[in-house]
Scaffold this motif. Structure first.
Motif, PDB file in Angstrom:
ATOM      1  N   SER A 283       0.810  -1.229   0.000  1.00  0.00           N
ATOM      2  CA  SER A 283       0.000   0.000   0.000  1.00  0.00           C
ATOM      3  C   SER A 283       0.836   1.269   0.000  1.00  0.00           C
ATOM      4  O   SER A 283       0.288   2.359   0.039  1.00  0.00           O
ATOM      5  CB  SER A 283      -0.929   0.008   1.220  1.00  0.00           C
ATOM      6  OG  SER A 283      -0.185  -0.030   2.419  1.00  0.00           O
ATOM      7  N   ILE A 284       2.184   1.136  -0.040  1.00  0.00           N
ATOM      8  CA  ILE A 284       3.064   2.316  -0.040  1.00  0.00           C
ATOM      9  C   ILE A 284       3.488   2.602  -1.472  1.00  0.00           C
ATOM     10  O   ILE A 284       4.067   1.749  -2.145  1.00  0.00           O
ATOM     11  CB  ILE A 284       4.307   2.091   0.845  1.00  0.00           C
ATOM     12  CG1 ILE A 284       3.897   1.824   2.288  1.00  0.00           C
ATOM     13  CG2 ILE A 284       5.229   3.302   0.789  1.00  0.00           C
ATOM     14  CD1 ILE A 284       5.060   1.499   3.202  1.00  0.00           C
ATOM     15  N   SER A 285       3.195   3.798  -1.954  1.00  0.00           N
ATOM     16  CA  SER A 285       3.542   4.160  -3.338  1.00  0.00           C
ATOM     17  C   SER A 285       4.822   4.981  -3.421  1.00  0.00           C
ATOM     18  O   SER A 285       5.450   5.038  -4.473  1.00  0.00           O
ATOM     19  CB  SER A 285       2.390   4.937  -3.985  1.00  0.00           C
ATOM     20  OG  SER A 285       2.092   6.092  -3.230  1.00  0.00           O
ATOM     21  N   LEU A 286       5.229   5.644  -2.322  1.00  0.00           N
ATOM     22  CA  LEU A 286       6.436   6.461  -2.341  1.00  0.00           C
ATOM     23  C   LEU A 286       7.648   5.588  -2.063  1.00  0.00           C
ATOM     24  O   LEU A 286       7.725   4.915  -1.024  1.00  0.00           O
ATOM     25  CB  LEU A 286       6.345   7.589  -1.313  1.00  0.00           C
ATOM     26  CG  LEU A 286       5.270   8.641  -1.576  1.00  0.00           C
ATOM     27  CD1 LEU A 286       5.255   9.677  -0.465  1.00  0.00           C
ATOM     28  CD2 LEU A 286       5.505   9.313  -2.915  1.00  0.00           C
ATOM     29  N   LEU A 287       8.618   5.596  -2.959  1.00  0.00           N
ATOM     30  CA  LEU A 287       9.765   4.704  -2.862  1.00  0.00           C
ATOM     31  C   LEU A 287      10.574   4.957  -1.600  1.00  0.00           C
ATOM     32  O   LEU A 287      11.011   4.012  -0.930  1.00  0.00           O
ATOM     33  CB  LEU A 287      10.648   4.862  -4.107  1.00  0.00           C
ATOM     34  CG  LEU A 287      11.855   3.929  -4.199  1.00  0.00           C
ATOM     35  CD1 LEU A 287      11.419   2.469  -4.152  1.00  0.00           C
ATOM     36  CD2 LEU A 287      12.645   4.203  -5.475  1.00  0.00           C
ATOM     37  N   ASP A 288      10.789   6.210  -1.218  1.00  0.00           N
ATOM     38  CA  ASP A 288      11.594   6.514  -0.030  1.00  0.00           C
ATOM     39  C   ASP A 288      10.952   5.962   1.236  1.00  0.00           C
ATOM     40  O   ASP A 288      11.643   5.426   2.111  1.00  0.00           O
ATOM     41  CB  ASP A 288      11.805   8.020   0.093  1.00  0.00           C
ATOM     42  CG  ASP A 288      12.731   8.565  -0.981  1.00  0.00           C
ATOM     43  OD1 ASP A 288      13.472   7.758  -1.569  1.00  0.00           O
ATOM     44  OD2 ASP A 288      12.710   9.784  -1.240  1.00  0.00           O
ATOM     45  N   ASP A 289       9.627   6.069   1.367  1.00  0.00           N
ATOM     46  CA  ASP A 289       8.933   5.509   2.525  1.00  0.00           C
ATOM     47  C   ASP A 289       9.061   3.989   2.549  1.00  0.00           C
ATOM     48  O   ASP A 289       9.245   3.382   3.613  1.00  0.00           O
ATOM     49  CB  ASP A 289       7.453   5.897   2.490  1.00  0.00           C
ATOM     50  CG  ASP A 289       7.228   7.370   2.783  1.00  0.00           C
ATOM     51  OD1 ASP A 289       8.198   8.036   3.201  1.00  0.00           O
ATOM     52  OD2 ASP A 289       6.103   7.851   2.588  1.00  0.00           O
ATOM     53  N   LEU A 290       8.959   3.369   1.404  1.00  0.00           N
ATOM     54  CA  LEU A 290       9.066   1.917   1.305  1.00  0.00           C
ATOM     55  C   LEU A 290      10.453   1.441   1.737  1.00  0.00           C
ATOM     56  O   LEU A 290      10.584   0.486   2.517  1.00  0.00           O
ATOM     57  CB  LEU A 290       8.760   1.506  -0.130  1.00  0.00           C
ATOM     58  CG  LEU A 290       8.631   0.020  -0.457  1.00  0.00           C
ATOM     59  CD1 LEU A 290       7.690  -0.161  -1.640  1.00  0.00           C
ATOM     60  CD2 LEU A 290       9.987  -0.585  -0.814  1.00  0.00           C
ATOM     61  N   LEU A 291      11.495   2.103   1.226  1.00  0.00           N
ATOM     62  CA  LEU A 291      12.860   1.706   1.565  1.00  0.00           C
ATOM     63  C   LEU A 291      13.120   1.866   3.059  1.00  0.00           C
ATOM     64  O   LEU A 291      13.767   1.010   3.684  1.00  0.00           O
ATOM     65  CB  LEU A 291      13.862   2.550   0.761  1.00  0.00           C
ATOM     66  CG  LEU A 291      13.797   2.410  -0.765  1.00  0.00           C
ATOM     67  CD1 LEU A 291      14.860   3.275  -1.422  1.00  0.00           C
ATOM     68  CD2 LEU A 291      13.955   0.970  -1.200  1.00  0.00           C
ATOM     69  N   ALA A 292      12.640   2.959   3.643  1.00  0.00           N
ATOM     70  CA  ALA A 292      12.845   3.185   5.078  1.00  0.00           C
ATOM     71  C   ALA A 292      12.189   2.083   5.901  1.00  0.00           C
ATOM     72  O   ALA A 292      12.765   1.587   6.884  1.00  0.00           O
ATOM     73  CB  ALA A 292      12.302   4.558   5.471  1.00  0.00           C
ATOM     74  N   LEU A 293      10.988   1.673   5.533  1.00  0.00           N
ATOM     75  CA  LEU A 293      10.293   0.617   6.259  1.00  0.00           C
ATOM     76  C   LEU A 293      11.057  -0.700   6.167  1.00  0.00           C
ATOM     77  O   LEU A 293      11.211  -1.421   7.162  1.00  0.00           O
ATOM     78  CB  LEU A 293       8.885   0.443   5.698  1.00  0.00           C
ATOM     79  CG  LEU A 293       8.058  -0.708   6.283  1.00  0.00           C
ATOM     80  CD1 LEU A 293       7.852  -0.520   7.781  1.00  0.00           C
ATOM     81  CD2 LEU A 293       6.721  -0.823   5.566  1.00  0.00           C
ATOM     82  N   VAL A 294      11.566  -1.040   4.994  1.00  0.00           N
ATOM     83  CA  VAL A 294      12.304  -2.290   4.814  1.00  0.00           C
ATOM     84  C   VAL A 294      13.577  -2.290   5.658  1.00  0.00           C
ATOM     85  O   VAL A 294      13.890  -3.281   6.346  1.00  0.00           O
ATOM     86  CB  VAL A 294      12.635  -2.499   3.324  1.00  0.00           C
ATOM     87  CG1 VAL A 294      13.593  -3.680   3.143  1.00  0.00           C
ATOM     88  CG2 VAL A 294      11.369  -2.725   2.522  1.00  0.00           C
TER      89      VAL A 294
END
Length: 668
Positions: free
Chosen positions: A258-269
């Motif tokens: 459900s995350i479309s922003l790449l920077d938010d996705l990378l931070a979560l991972v």
């Protein structure tokens, strides 16, 4: 609230500064682009308003900022912009363009336009289920966040019971306040109907009654919100460390979709990988050109981003994992043969490293056996200055699974970003099309002795054809039609230049040949390379005397009332190649009810499904059959014939047609 940099605004600076300050934004100022670049190095800026030192340097100074600060929205302020400058500024990445003098209204409009691109930390979010039952997250951004059925809301919910504009969330200094907007069935907070209330972490918001749509309010970073979901379930025991890790991993997997922003996705991972392994730092390195790995996300165990673009890490291990596609885990770099293999890494003070590939399975062609293969796009890397406790097989498998899911999510996020970029380009091309059509004159023109009708149909969003009219003294009428070699944006820009130069010519004291020669020299000096322009220019007076110059254009046809035709060929070569090219003119006499028919090669080269071109012969047959038709009817029938001929096939080239009728009778 945002940090706004006003660069080179000259007389507009005071107005903009006062207006944004009243809205609560932080204001920085710079005299010119050089000072602006210095301030961008030392200050966190969300948005730049730039007025260049001159209109000629506007695009260059725009690129000086966007080139070194990718993603930073820059609003370009211009004074008297030419259409070509506006198009080029859009193409080079301007977030918006304002024309001085500025006003509070124009500043507000530009801020609203850019707001979706502004980068600000997300400190709160709503968790909810969509109509299909899928768990979704909505980040609460800006000072006002609205929810309702209307498409104008920040979060659009189409479920029954939700009003068009149902509720808003107001944020200030980390506090969030819920306020009902007069909804029909009300807003409930933790089971109690409210008009306005303060939100706390974990609150349950229901829209449209106690059985209505439910949203859960979460504060903190995204990983903290996910872990809070597990911790808040008192009826499930998560005291066993392994179960909590599995729960955290599953929660992360749900969020990735459900995350479309790449920077938010990378931070979560990265945050999840650090918690899974107990490491001190985590990094994601992604493949760039020539298989070079570059840092895209760097975090510490406190879930904070690490500053810088290069970091003290092992270089060998990430490269080997990327090349081989196999994980590497070293619990203690000081032990055994490992110590000799990684001497440079040990000098950095690192003791334990875990690195896994970011890979996903690709399918090139479903009909080809064995077409699937693993695509590695980077690595997930964590390290520590302490000796690792030794990861269990389950933890290692979990880390690899996280990396695999992350790789696919990164791929999907890039597809989303590409689609958004395509949409942005399409929107800009739409604006460019509107601007180009606005530069053309009104297609229909009537004088006591002459009627002119034209149409322009680009084959792409913008085209390289143009036409123009100029009223002269004593009833004279000047007209022009042209076709730039090529299609698309580059042709459209050159067409705008030709039209601009033509409109600045003085027709009173200069013969038509001189005007065409001046236009040719101006284009040649601008160095258009292998681009050239075919054009036809003519002047008709009250008595029907038509003086013309044909600069390499398709010969227009002078259609007499009896159906006979005469080609107008006198002139010279195309414009824009040789500055000294000679041109001649010719004068023909129009009789009452004669028509002059001009067109670009898009008419002749229109193709049907069999690949056959419309051709000049079909044009002549149609004109002869309609020699008595009025000017608008003659244009409409030629247009209809060309489009019918080429129906169900892509338009091959730009199409422009102009028809002039001299002293038509009322019956016509």
């Amino acid at each position: 609230m945002y940090s706004v940099l006003l660069a080179g605004l000259k007389g507009e600076e005071k107005l903009a500064s006062n207006h944004f300050a009243q809205l609560g934004h932080e204001i920085l100022t710079a005299r010119d682009v050089a000072e602006a670049k210095d301030k961008l190095k030392s200050s966190a800026v969300n948005l730049v308003y730039l007025q260049a030192s001159s209109e000629a340097r506007a695009v260059d100074e725009l690129e000086q900022i966007t080139g070194s600060h990718a993603g930073l929205p820059v609003v370009l302020v211009l004074t008297q912009p030419a259409a070509s400058l506006v198009l080029e500024a859009w193409h080079r990445g301007a977030a918006d363009i304002l024309v001085a003098p500025l006003s509070p209204r124009s500043l507000d409009a530009s801020l609203n336009h850019c707001e979706k691109r502004l980068v600000s930390p997300v400190l709160a979010r709503f968790r909810y289920l969509d109509e299909a039952g899928k768990e979704c997250w909505a980040n609460i951004t800006g000072s006002r966040f609205t929810i309702g059925r209307s498409s104008t809301n920040d979060l659009v919910l189409a479920q029954m019971g939700v009003s068009r504009n149902h509720v808003e969330v107001l944020s200030q200094e980390g506090n969030y306040r819920l306020r009902d907007l007069g909804s029909k069935l009300g807003t409930y907070l933790n089971g109690v109907k409210v008009e306005e209330a303060q939100l706390s972490n974990g609150d349950r918001v229901q829209l449209g009654g106690l059985q209505g749509t439910t949203l859960f309010f979460q504060k903190g970073d995204l990983l903290q919100s996910l872990l809070g979901l597990s911790d808040s379930k008192s009826d499930i025991s998560l005291s066993i460390h392994g179960f909590k890790q599995i729960g955290m991993l599953l929660a992360t997997f749900r969020a990735l979709s459900s995350i479309s922003l790449l920077d938010d996705l990378l931070a979560l991972v990265v945050d999840t990988a650090i918690q899974l392994t107990g490491a001190e730092r985590g990094f994601i390195m992604l493949k760039e050109t020539d298989d070079i790995l570059s840092f895209r996300c760097a975090r510490n165990c406190n879930k904070r981003a690490l500053d810088g673009s290069s970091f003290q890490t092992s270089r060998r291990i990430p490269f080997e994992v990327f090349k081989t596609g196999r994980r590497m885990v070293i619990s203690d770099l000081d032990l055994g043969d490992v110590s000799d293999d990684h001497t440079a890494t040990r000098r950095l003070g690192l003791r334990s490293i875990s690195c896994v590939p970011l890979s996903y399975l690709t399918f090139k062609d479903s009909g080809t056996p064995g077409a699937e293969r693993m695509e590695t796009i980077g690595v997930l890397y964590v390290d520590s200055q302490q000796i690792g406790a030794g990861l269990s097989r389950t933890q290692l498998d979990a880390l690899e699974t996280l990396a695999s899911e992350a790789a696919m999510a990164i791929y999907n996020a890039r597809l989303y970003k590409d689609s958004q970029e395509k949409r942005r380009i399409e929107e800009q091309l739409g604006i460019a099309r509107e601007l180009q059509q606005a530069l053309l004159p009104q297609p229909n023109k009537e004088l006591p002795h002459l009627r002119a009708c034209s149409l322009n149909l680009p084959c792409h969003e913008v085209g390289g054809d143009y036409f123009d009219y100029v009223d002269l003294e004593e009833g004279g009428f000047c007209f022009a039609i042209g076709d730039v070699a090529g299609k698309g944006i580059s042709a459209a820009l050159l067409a705008a230049v030709v039209q601009g130069i033509f409109s600045t010519q003085t027709f009173k004291d200069s013969p038509l040949v001189t005007i065409v020669s001046n236009l040719n020299r101006s284009l040649t000096k601008r160095g258009t390379g292998n681009r050239f322009v075919t054009s036809f220019f003519g002047i008709v007076d009250r008595e029907g005397s038509c003086t013309y110059v044909n600069a390499g254009h398709n010969p227009p046809l002078l259609l007499h009332r009896d159906g006979t035709m005469q080609e107008l060929t006198e002139g010279g070569m195309v414009l824009g190649l040789f500055a000294s090219a000679p041109y001649q003119c010719e004068t023909v006499q129009l009789a009452p009810e004669d028509h002059l028919v001009l067109f670009t090669d898009g008419v002749l080269e229109a193709r049907n499904a069999a690949g056959e071109e419309f051709g000049e012969e079909r044009v002549r047959v149609l004109l002869k059959a309609n020699a008595h038709a009025a000017t608008p009817d003659l244009l409409a029938r030629l247009r209809e014939s060309v489009l019918s001929f080429s129906a169900n096939t892509p338009q091959h080239d730009d199409i422009t047609i102009m028809v002039l009728g001299y002293r038509e009778s009322l019956s016509a």
